[in-house]
Each structure stands twice: as C-alpha cells, then as structure tokens.
Design a protein around this motif. Structure first.
Motif, PDB file in Angstrom:
ATOM      1  N   LEU A  94       0.824  -1.212   0.000  1.00 38.46           N
ATOM      2  CA  LEU A  94       0.000   0.000   0.000  1.00 38.46           C
ATOM      3  C   LEU A  94       0.862   1.268   0.000  1.00 38.46           C
ATOM      4  N   SER A  95       2.037   1.187   0.579  1.00 38.03           N
ATOM      5  CA  SER A  95       2.909   2.363   0.648  1.00 38.03           C
ATOM      6  C   SER A  95       3.461   2.766  -0.710  1.00 38.03           C
ATOM      7  N   VAL A  96       3.494   1.825  -1.663  1.00 38.21           N
ATOM      8  CA  VAL A  96       4.044   2.133  -2.990  1.00 38.21           C
ATOM      9  C   VAL A  96       2.967   2.194  -4.066  1.00 38.21           C
ATOM     10  N   ARG A  97       1.747   1.847  -3.737  1.00 43.31           N
ATOM     11  CA  ARG A  97       0.655   1.878  -4.700  1.00 43.31           C
ATOM     12  C   ARG A  97      -0.346   2.954  -4.301  1.00 43.31           C
ATOM     13  N   THR A  98      -0.130   4.166  -4.803  1.00 46.53           N
ATOM     14  CA  THR A  98      -0.996   5.287  -4.426  1.00 46.53           C
ATOM     15  C   THR A  98      -2.402   5.182  -5.016  1.00 46.53           C
ATOM     16  N   ASP A  99      -2.574   4.311  -6.033  1.00 48.23           N
ATOM     17  CA  ASP A  99      -3.890   4.152  -6.645  1.00 48.23           C
ATOM     18  C   ASP A  99      -4.748   3.120  -5.917  1.00 48.23           C
ATOM     19  N   VAL A 100      -4.194   2.465  -4.905  1.00 45.80           N
ATOM     20  CA  VAL A 100      -4.895   1.411  -4.153  1.00 45.80           C
ATOM     21  C   VAL A 100      -5.263   1.937  -2.772  1.00 45.80           C
ATOM     22  N   ASN A 101      -6.490   1.640  -2.309  1.00 44.75           N
ATOM     23  CA  ASN A 101      -6.875   2.068  -0.957  1.00 44.75           C
ATOM     24  C   ASN A 101      -7.232   0.909  -0.033  1.00 44.75           C
ATOM     25  N   LEU A 102      -7.196  -0.334  -0.539  1.00 43.38           N
ATOM     26  CA  LEU A 102      -7.508  -1.484   0.311  1.00 43.38           C
ATOM     27  C   LEU A 102      -6.937  -2.753  -0.317  1.00 43.38           C
ATOM     28  N   ILE A 103      -6.355  -3.598   0.539  1.00 42.58           N
ATOM     29  CA  ILE A 103      -5.872  -4.922   0.115  1.00 42.58           C
ATOM     30  C   ILE A 103      -6.508  -5.936   1.060  1.00 42.58           C
ATOM     31  N   TYR A 104      -7.019  -7.028   0.507  1.00 40.17           N
ATOM     32  CA  TYR A 104      -7.727  -7.953   1.391  1.00 40.17           C
ATOM     33  C   TYR A 104      -7.673  -9.400   0.901  1.00 40.17           C
ATOM     34  N   ARG A 105      -8.127 -10.267   1.804  1.00 43.36           N
ATOM     35  CA  ARG A 105      -8.137 -11.717   1.555  1.00 43.36           C
ATOM     36  C   ARG A 105      -9.514 -12.264   1.907  1.00 43.36           C
ATOM     37  N   LEU A 106     -10.152 -12.934   0.934  1.00 44.45           N
ATOM     38  CA  LEU A 106     -11.409 -13.644   1.169  1.00 44.45           C
ATOM     39  C   LEU A 106     -11.126 -15.130   1.236  1.00 44.45           C
ATOM     40  N   ASP A 107     -11.915 -15.861   2.023  1.00 45.68           N
ATOM     41  CA  ASP A 107     -11.727 -17.311   2.071  1.00 45.68           C
ATOM     42  C   ASP A 107     -12.502 -17.983   0.940  1.00 45.68           C
ATOM     43  N   ALA A 108     -12.507 -19.304   0.950  1.00 48.36           N
ATOM     44  CA  ALA A 108     -13.118 -20.069  -0.145  1.00 48.36           C
ATOM     45  C   ALA A 108     -14.626 -19.849  -0.239  1.00 48.36           C
ATOM     46  N   HIS A 109     -15.242 -19.365   0.830  1.00 47.01           N
ATOM     47  CA  HIS A 109     -16.688 -19.137   0.840  1.00 47.01           C
ATOM     48  C   HIS A 109     -17.042 -17.668   0.553  1.00 47.01           C
ATOM     49  N   THR A 178      -6.958  -6.233  -4.507  1.00 49.56           N
ATOM     50  CA  THR A 178      -6.659  -4.829  -4.210  1.00 49.56           C
ATOM     51  C   THR A 178      -7.750  -3.956  -4.809  1.00 49.56           C
ATOM     52  N   ASN A 179      -8.239  -3.016  -4.024  1.00 47.84           N
ATOM     53  CA  ASN A 179      -9.240  -2.058  -4.503  1.00 47.84           C
ATOM     54  C   ASN A 179      -8.542  -0.839  -5.107  1.00 47.84           C
ATOM     55  N   ILE A 180      -8.853  -0.549  -6.372  1.00 46.06           N
ATOM     56  CA  ILE A 180      -8.251   0.577  -7.080  1.00 46.06           C
ATOM     57  C   ILE A 180      -9.208   1.764  -6.996  1.00 46.06           C
ATOM     58  N   LYS A 181      -8.689   2.896  -6.554  1.00 47.18           N
ATOM     59  CA  LYS A 181      -9.510   4.094  -6.417  1.00 47.18           C
ATOM     60  C   LYS A 181      -9.887   4.624  -7.799  1.00 47.18           C
ATOM     61  N   LEU A 182     -11.177   4.634  -8.098  1.00 48.71           N
ATOM     62  CA  LEU A 182     -11.618   5.123  -9.401  1.00 48.71           C
ATOM     63  C   LEU A 182     -11.437   6.637  -9.516  1.00 48.71           C
ATOM     64  N   GLN A 183     -11.409   7.319  -8.378  1.00 45.63           N
ATOM     65  CA  GLN A 183     -11.228   8.765  -8.410  1.00 45.63           C
ATOM     66  C   GLN A 183      -9.867   9.139  -8.999  1.00 45.63           C
ATOM     67  N   SER A 184      -8.865   8.269  -8.811  1.00 43.03           N
ATOM     68  CA  SER A 184      -7.546   8.560  -9.362  1.00 43.03           C
ATOM     69  C   SER A 184      -7.577   8.542 -10.889  1.00 43.03           C
ATOM     70  N   LEU A 185      -8.402   7.670 -11.479  1.00 41.40           N
ATOM     71  CA  LEU A 185      -8.557   7.656 -12.931  1.00 41.40           C
ATOM     72  C   LEU A 185      -9.305   8.899 -13.395  1.00 41.40           C
ATOM     73  N   SER A 186     -10.298   9.332 -12.628  1.00 37.25           N
ATOM     74  CA  SER A 186     -11.087  10.507 -12.997  1.00 37.25           C
ATOM     75  C   SER A 186     -10.248  11.776 -12.985  1.00 37.25           C
ATOM     76  N   HIS A 187      -9.267  11.861 -12.081  1.00 44.37           N
ATOM     77  CA  HIS A 187      -8.399  13.037 -12.030  1.00 44.37           C
ATOM     78  C   HIS A 187      -7.655  13.202 -13.349  1.00 44.37           C
ATOM     79  N   THR A 188      -7.192  12.094 -13.907  1.00 39.79           N
ATOM     80  CA  THR A 188      -6.486  12.147 -15.188  1.00 39.79           C
ATOM     81  C   THR A 188      -7.402  12.650 -16.288  1.00 39.79           C
TER      82      THR A 188
END
Length: 277
Positions: A94-109, A178-188
């Motif tokens: 997360l410290s090097v990916r400014t376009d990401v605001n969340l990283i997570y893990r879901l289980d098999a269910h 990883t969740n990518i912030k769509l607002q970062s694309l809109s700024h461009t």
C-alpha cells in the motif's frame, strides 16, 4: 429602346453573370464540402488519439494491478491467510501503490478474513460471495478485474484486481485482491478535459465491462449506466472495437463519439463532443 431589346439584353447579361459567377459558386460549394469532410476526419483522428492515449495509460495501470495481485498470491502468508504476515506485506504494498486504498483476503466461501488498512471501519467476517469477481474467481486461475462499485469498507468508488488462490491439489482457497480508487482515474480525465475550451463541450469517460461509468471528468457521472444511453457505442467498445460514430445524444444533439478498448480490464474509453462544436 424596344422592350424586346431590353429583355434580350437582360437575358444575355444574366447568362454572362451565370457564366462567370456560376463556376465560382460551384467551386465554393465543393470546397466547403471538402473542407467539412477534412475537418470531420481531423477531429475523428484527434479524438481517437486522445482515447487511445487514455486507454494505453489505463491499460498499464491495470496490468500493474493484475501483476501485483498475482505476486501477492505467491506469498505463504497470503496462502495460509496469516493476519500478522499479511499485515506486514499489505502495508508495504500500500505504501508504494498510491492508486490502491484497500488490500484484502477472502476465504473459499467469500468471507472477509483480513483487510489492510484495518480501520476506521471493518468488514472482517462479512460475506462477499455475491460479488461478480468472487463468482468468476471460482473457475479461474488467472487474475481478473471486477465491475465498478462503492466499497462498503472504504465507502469509495473502486474496481478490484483479483487473484484466485488454489493449492497444489487444485483446491480453491479464496482470493487476494486490491481495490483501485476510481477517483484517481477521474483526475487524469479531468486534466485532459480541462485542456479543451468550454464551448467545445468535450467529454471523456471510461466504462467497465458492465457499461457503467467508472471514470469521468464529471464526478456526477461516476457509476452511472452508460450502456442504456449509448448502447451502440458501448457494445462496440466492449467488443474490442476501435472507431467513431455520429449519433444523437440523450438531448437530441448530433454528437461524435470516438472509442478505444482497454484490453487488460475489458473496459473502454469513450470521447465525445457535439458535431456543432
């Protein structure tokens, strides 16, 4: 002077006028038509170039996002869903990916096992098996991109880069994402639109695989359904076509649409402006 003579003279003068002026008018009409065709071709080419540049930049961003989750899936702490190990790893990413605001893990269910950052709100224990990306991950061994949505964890508009997890026995273990912030694309897109004159009514957007607007210089359009308004254009770009179409917009204005697909995510870029501009 006899009336017949004046009439004959008038006819001769009219014929002489048409002889000299007629070709000039004809040439002018032909020139105007050719100039209009040239202008239309130039604008189509220019708008396609803008759409292609945006598509290439977005393609690079999404390629990097997909490569990142592919690499995350190779770490033992992610495979084993170790919270302490994932905390250290996700913090670094997360410290090097400014376009990401969340990283997570879901289980098999589809249940949230861990996410970083952990606050201010938490969705650990929530069931996300209804998400399109989870359903698609059940039959995939390759990274994929979700549809745009509002994340309940961050309450921001996001799209998700997802990597399905499988063990050596081909048993499904869930996903890392990883969740990518769509607002970062809109700024461009906002920066690009700002370079055009307001009277040009220049608009640019990115749509996801479902036809929803996931990036726009106008924040009010975010996550609206473009497919229902621009069915011909969205169908074309989401089927990986590049091109231009002149159609009437929802206000009845004749509009030039130019579009280029974003192949890595199954998305598309659409640039538009009224033909009157």
């Amino acid at each position: 002077m006899p009336a017949s003579f004046r009439r004959d003279l008038g006819i001769k003068l009219l014929a002489l006028y048409l002889l000299f002026v007629g070709p000039v008018l004809l040439v002018s009409l032909v020139f105007d038509r050719l100039a209009a065709q040239r202008l239309e071709a130039d604008v189509k080419t220019a708008d396609l170039a803008v759409a292609r540049a945006i598509a290439q930049e977005t393609n690079t961003i999404m390629d990097n996002a997909l490569q990142a989750v592919r690499q995350l899936a190779s770490y033992p702490e992610v495979i084993s869903a170790d919270p302490a190990g994932m905390s250290n790893l996700f913090k670094i990413v997360l410290s090097v990916r400014t376009d990401v605001n969340l990283i997570y893990r879901l289980d098999a269910h589809g249940t949230m096992l861990y996410h970083y950052p952990t606050g201010p709100g938490s969705t650990v224990g929530w069931d996300f098996s209804m998400r399109d990306y989870y359903q698609r991950s059940l039959t995939s061994h390759s990274p994929l991109v979700s549809e745009g949505r509002i994340s309940p964890t961050t309450e921001q508009a996001v799209a998700t880069a997802v990597m399905p997890l499988w063990d050596h026995n081909n048993r499904y273990l869930g996903v890392v994402a990883t969740n990518i912030k769509l607002q970062s694309l809109s700024h461009t897109l906002g920066s690009i639109a700002a370079e055009h004159r307001p009277e040009d009514v220049f608009e640019v957007m990115i749509i996801d695989s479902a036809g929803k607007i996931i990036a726009s210089h106008d924040p009010n359009l975010l996550l609206q359904d473009a497919a229902s308004k621009l069915s011909n254009v969205t169908q074309a770009v989401l089927s990986q076509q590049v091109g231009n179409q002149i159609l009437s917009n929802e206000l009845g204005e004749e509009t030039l649409y130019s579009y280029v697909p974003i192949s890595s995510a199954g998305w598309g870029v659409i640039v538009s402006r009224p033909t009157a501009a």
